[in-house]
Design an enzyme around this catalytic site. Structure first.
Site, PDB file in Angstrom:
ATOM      1  N   ARG A 184      71.332  67.187  27.661  1.00  0.00           N
ATOM      2  CA  ARG A 184      71.612  67.992  26.472  1.00  0.00           C
ATOM      3  C   ARG A 184      72.121  69.383  26.841  1.00  0.00           C
ATOM      4  NH1 ARG A 184      66.983  65.775  22.210  1.00  0.00           N
ATOM      5  NH2 ARG A 184      68.249  64.004  21.559  1.00  0.00           N
ATOM      6  N   TYR A 234      76.834  64.227  18.578  1.00  0.00           N
ATOM      7  CA  TYR A 234      76.303  63.297  19.597  1.00  0.00           C
ATOM      8  C   TYR A 234      75.195  63.928  20.439  1.00  0.00           C
ATOM      9  CZ  TYR A 234      79.956  64.979  22.991  1.00  0.00           C
ATOM     10  OH  TYR A 234      80.775  65.691  23.812  1.00  0.00           O
ATOM     11  N   GLU A 235      74.574  63.111  21.257  1.00  0.00           N
ATOM     12  CA  GLU A 235      73.393  63.559  22.019  1.00  0.00           C
ATOM     13  C   GLU A 235      72.333  64.154  21.085  1.00  0.00           C
ATOM     14  OE1 GLU A 235      72.235  63.671  25.218  1.00  0.00           O
ATOM     15  OE2 GLU A 235      73.856  62.359  25.856  1.00  0.00           O
ATOM     16  N   GLY A 236      72.218  63.598  19.889  1.00  0.00           N
ATOM     17  CA  GLY A 236      71.286  64.125  18.892  1.00  0.00           C
ATOM     18  C   GLY A 236      71.976  65.167  18.032  1.00  0.00           C
ATOM     19  N   GLN A 239      68.053  68.010  16.869  1.00  0.00           N
ATOM     20  CA  GLN A 239      67.654  69.096  17.774  1.00  0.00           C
ATOM     21  C   GLN A 239      66.639  69.999  17.085  1.00  0.00           C
ATOM     22  OE1 GLN A 239      68.714  68.894  20.827  1.00  0.00           O
ATOM     23  NE2 GLN A 239      70.199  67.299  20.312  1.00  0.00           N
TER      24      GLN A 239
END
Lengths: 606, 606
Positions: free
Chosen positions: A296, A443-445, A450
């Site tokens: 992240r 993306y990636e959360g 987050q």
């Protein structure tokens, strides 16, 4: 279209003057070879590669995109040659263990490299970035045999990697994963299912691709506790660093996306593909999360990169393009009009970009030191150390990823705005930066995830506000030291107020959440953004403190650089930081204003 | 991809309940035929056309784009047929004078139509929108002969129109215009020059295109006072409502843009093209500005449209897509997970969209009443009336255009965010809304230009704060009336505070600007955004007041609708309005933080 210039002056300032990386590296085992000379040589060389090789492919890659034909994905013209240079230069193994062909440098060096590559050409940088994800997973969770088989070709960049998580029915909620893994008599598994949004799922840059895949064993428990992790190679390793038979994993289609078009986003079909369990059964999600923090931070770079790139180009344009006269009088009387840069409102946009790019970079470099310690803990098998720094980093990660990608998007939009109507035209590249960057908050959360991770997990659940207390103590400590310096005093006072407020907000949200669980989600976004603004304020104060000291010591030929740091800090505190207060107000408003609306009342005649 | 549904319930609420258009129309000459029945029939019919004809072409038009071949521009498949339906339906002349074949309805009816068309398919709506600009110019400034020649075919939609202002070296700063107009013995002119960014510059929808062109006469004074306005037809009118010879104006190329790809954005070459002076010599810019307010309200629609469209689709998705469990407990226990709409943070995004769409629509409808009066003044030759309403509208216009397009862009990004990674994929249409909307803060005057127009011109220069005093008096008056109603009291109190603050801010900025001219530009953006948030707060209070009253009167089958209005107002005041305060703080910060940075210190090694 201008090209990217690696901001080496700013990087050196942060590395050597603000965060004292030379001393930091001295204290690391992996830092043995990271002497100031070597670090600088690497920065220069990496900058050159990014400026001369990656940047020129930025726009053409977007125009051409990736293509799927007869089951084979090809990247845009020039990408393969650029990747060959990348691999030959040993860049993939920069901070990978020497045992597998890496250079064994600290993890932070990898992040510096990633920032430059990602700024020059984000789409390109996705390929090695995903490989890094696969490498980290195998390094942390693979058996000795798996490490021996996969890590060297991955480290050398001969093979690439992917992370296959998302499926059509689930992205965030991985407990819904359906891909099946059937055990085979030989100890391997047969994987069947469909994964979507697989970055680098197929491409022509490497001779093999190693997929890390989430799937379910037969009779696995439902939900997140029934998911395991598998290695599924595109070609079966021949046991001799080469490749053998083609495995039953294929790219079904490429997604048509808003941006990052030179990055292949694949639908991957697993049709009884041979895979190998990595890590313990049913603990796949935990295995994934162990390196999620590092991954992240990687995505957080995509907040800084577009701010930097868009700033560089907007600044160029603002100096060249002439329109109207400055309100305080002609600045270029011999010209038909004054350059855009003389207009206050254009400066507001440029300085916002600059404050985000440099303030965000400082946040990355700050976090990268923690990452070094965490990785060292893992490498040495010192779990306590690894956990300690994982916690520190775990608190900052959602702030970096969530806040910086939101602000990076704002910054890239401002750069486009500086160009006026010309920003909307493709040839200048400004709209591409916006399109490319838009993925970063998704993306990636997503930002929402987050925010929940930060407030719900890291702050409330895991530490009951302790993470905020610890970090704000550090900030307050710094602030108190600078209360007596006239130039820093306003920032120090502001930071002391904010650190107190941050704790008060945390407690108030915590108390409210005890009675009303929805508060965690209703306050999360504003809590994240508030945290980001305060963290960036800390970073600007730290930069200002060094700049003020350097100016006092006098005689520096870089005085203009330090004065610019002071001016940007002033801009940040006076024009951007006030936003933190509107987030504080919204955060404390009752969850009722979100929850009371009945689902069917959101809209009437549609 | 879902289709657009015209939000008729909300439109009727604003028209009939909040702003009492029936009475408003009774007081207008052009309102004679705008009886409630007729108005509703038009809304329904227009909604149907937008839903069934324009909306289905939205995505295909983006995919296909416009094409230039052998000097001829073709629009995407289906656009021509849709345009034929539009023209046949008499829609172009809805609020045009009956003398030229129009329906003679109030100008506001045209805006309602524009909102629906622009929401369903912004690119399509650009073609008739630009024609409207040409029609208005000729109506206000053309000679009787010019009106007779051009207005009927334009009103019938058989001919289209454009506005040719921008040149490669200038957009905002039109004083730099270079296109030349040479007088000919027959009283016509020959125009030579290049215009860029010409929307609808060429296309296949109409048999002729009437360009309104800014150009310079020989020996015209330099700068803005030397620019005249010309009519340049693509084909010379044959004097009999038909077309004759081809004129020397051609499309040199089509711009490749981020979005609105079905709208042809042309480079137009004038190679000694025959043109006719419209309005007085050297007063071309003034002529243009007379209808600029109306045109900019048109662009403000592009703030509301994408908020509405993106909201509709995001809401659909949020009800269908399931991920995780709501924090306050399972909401759909029989399902694998809860729908997105049960998560507070998703609701925050949806309600932001809703508050912007409906609050923005209210701002449009509020302003449209003023436009009706202004247009009536012009039609009746009552200059005093026209000027009075032009001033009122002139104050609101930059707020609507600047603020609503910024918030519309935010809303369209939030809609995409609700979709997560799927929002980034083209098939869902969410990223197209973002790309299409991005132009709105750039054209028809960037947000920065709107801000300067508002603060510098409308507030400080023209009225020394009087415009703010007049508008806030109206708001305060409304607020005082509702202080005693329990549900409205919090909003009334907040509005009273804000109206006082708005005036204080105006005076403080005015005083600061006397000593430091840069303050006007350094404060302008925050002043604009602050003004927008307060204006929208007024609109939400007005909607809440009507809703509260309707609920009190009881027994309405629409109670759920009114309750939703109250809930959205609450959301707006508690979660979005706090942003006004961060703009107030930034606005008052010294211009020094923008101006002190030397131009060469913005960046060092690039």
């Amino acid at each position: 279209m201008p090209v990217y210039k690696a901001p080496l002056r700013d990087m050196r300032f942060l590395l050597n003057e603000v965060f004292d990386y030379p001393r930091h590296y001295e204290g690391l085992k992996s830092g043995e070879n990271a002497t100031p000379d070597i670090v600088d040589a690497i920065l220069i060389e990496c900058g050159r590669f990014c400026e001369e090789v990656l940047s020129p492919l930025y726009q053409s890659g977007d125009e051409e995109g990736c293509k799927l034909k007869d089951g084979v994905v090809t990247t845009p013209a020039g990408y393969r040659q650029a990747y060959d240079q990348y691999a030959m230069g040993g860049w993939q193994g920069l901070s990978a263990p020497e045992a597998f062909g890496g250079q064994g440098l600290p993890a932070s060096m990898g992040l510096l490299k990633q920032e430059m590559m990602g700024t020059a050409n984000w789409s390109f940088s996705m390929y090695p970035g995903l490989s890094m994800g696969a490498m980290n997973t195998i390094f942390l969770h693979g058996s000795e045999d798996q490490k021996q088989t996969y890590l060297t070709p991955l480290t050398e960049g001969r093979w690439g990697g992917t992370m296959c998580l998302t499926e059509p029915q689930c992205g965030t909620d991985l407990g819904q994963v359906k891909t099946k893994a059937e055990p085979q008599p030989d100890g391997s598994y047969q994987l069947t299912g469909t994964k979507i949004f697989i970055s680098s799922g197929d491409h022509d840059l490497t001779e093999n691709i190693i997929h890390i895949v989430l799937a379910r064993l037969p009779d696995a428990p439902r939900g997140t506790r029934g998911i395991s992790l598998f290695i599924v190679p595109k070609f079966m390793p021949d046991g001799n660093d080469g490749i053998g038979e083609r495995n039953a994993v294929t790219c079904g289609s490429l997604e048509k996306k808003m941006g990052i078009k030179a990055s292949a986003t694949c639908v991957m079909n697993f049709d009884g593909a041979t895979g190998f369990l990595i890590g313990p059964e049913n603990e796949g999600l935990n295995c994934m999360f162990t390196f999620m923090n590092t991954a992240r931070i990687g995505t957080a770079i995509q907040g800084v990169g577009p701010a930097e790139l868009s700033y560089q180009w907007a600044l160029d344009y603002a100096k060249q393009r002439r329109s109207m006269r400055a309100l305080s009088g002609k600045k270029e009387p011999e010209q038909v009009a004054d350059a855009l840069i003389y207009h206050a409102d254009v400066r507001r946009m440029l300085l916002t970009q600059k404050a985000i790019a440099e303030g965000g970079r400082a946040m990355l470099y700050y976090a990268a030191r923690l990452a070094d310690h965490m990785v060292e803990g893992h490498s040495e098998g010192d779990q306590k150390k690894a956990d300690k720094y994982d916690d520190k980093l775990g608190f900052l990660t959602p702030i970096l990823k969530g806040f910086l990608t939101e602000l990076g998007y704002e910054a890239s939009n401002l750069g486009m705005q500086v160009f006026g109507g010309h920003g909307y035209i493709r040839e200048h590249g400004m709209e591409q930066i916006v399109r490319d960057t838009r993925i970063a908050t998704l993306y990636e959360g997503t930002t929402g995830i987050q925010a929940l991770d930060l407030l719900g997990r890291k702050v409330l659940l895991m530490t009951r506000g302790g993470a905020v207390r610890e970090f704000t103590a550090k900030i307050a400590n710094f602030a108190r030291k600078h209360l007596t310096d006239k130039r820093l005093r306003p920032y120090a006072i502001e930071l002391l107020k904010l650190t107190a407020q941050w704790n008060v907000l945390t407690v108030r949200v915590m108390l409210a959440a005890r009675k009303d669980r929805d508060v965690v989600s209703s306050a999360a976004h504003d809590f994240l953004m508030y945290s980001g603004y305060v963290t960036m304020a800390y970073m600007w104060a730290r930069q200002a403190a060094v700049a003020a000291e350097r100016i006092d010591n006098g005689g520096s030929e870089s005085e203009a650089f330090y004065q610019a740091k002071l001016a940007t800090a002033e801009f940040y505190y006076e024009r951007l930081l006030p936003r933190a207060q509107s987030h504080a107000t919204s955060m404390l408003s009752p969850s009722r204003n979100l929850m009371q609306m009945p689902t069917e009342a959101f809209a009437f005649n549609h």
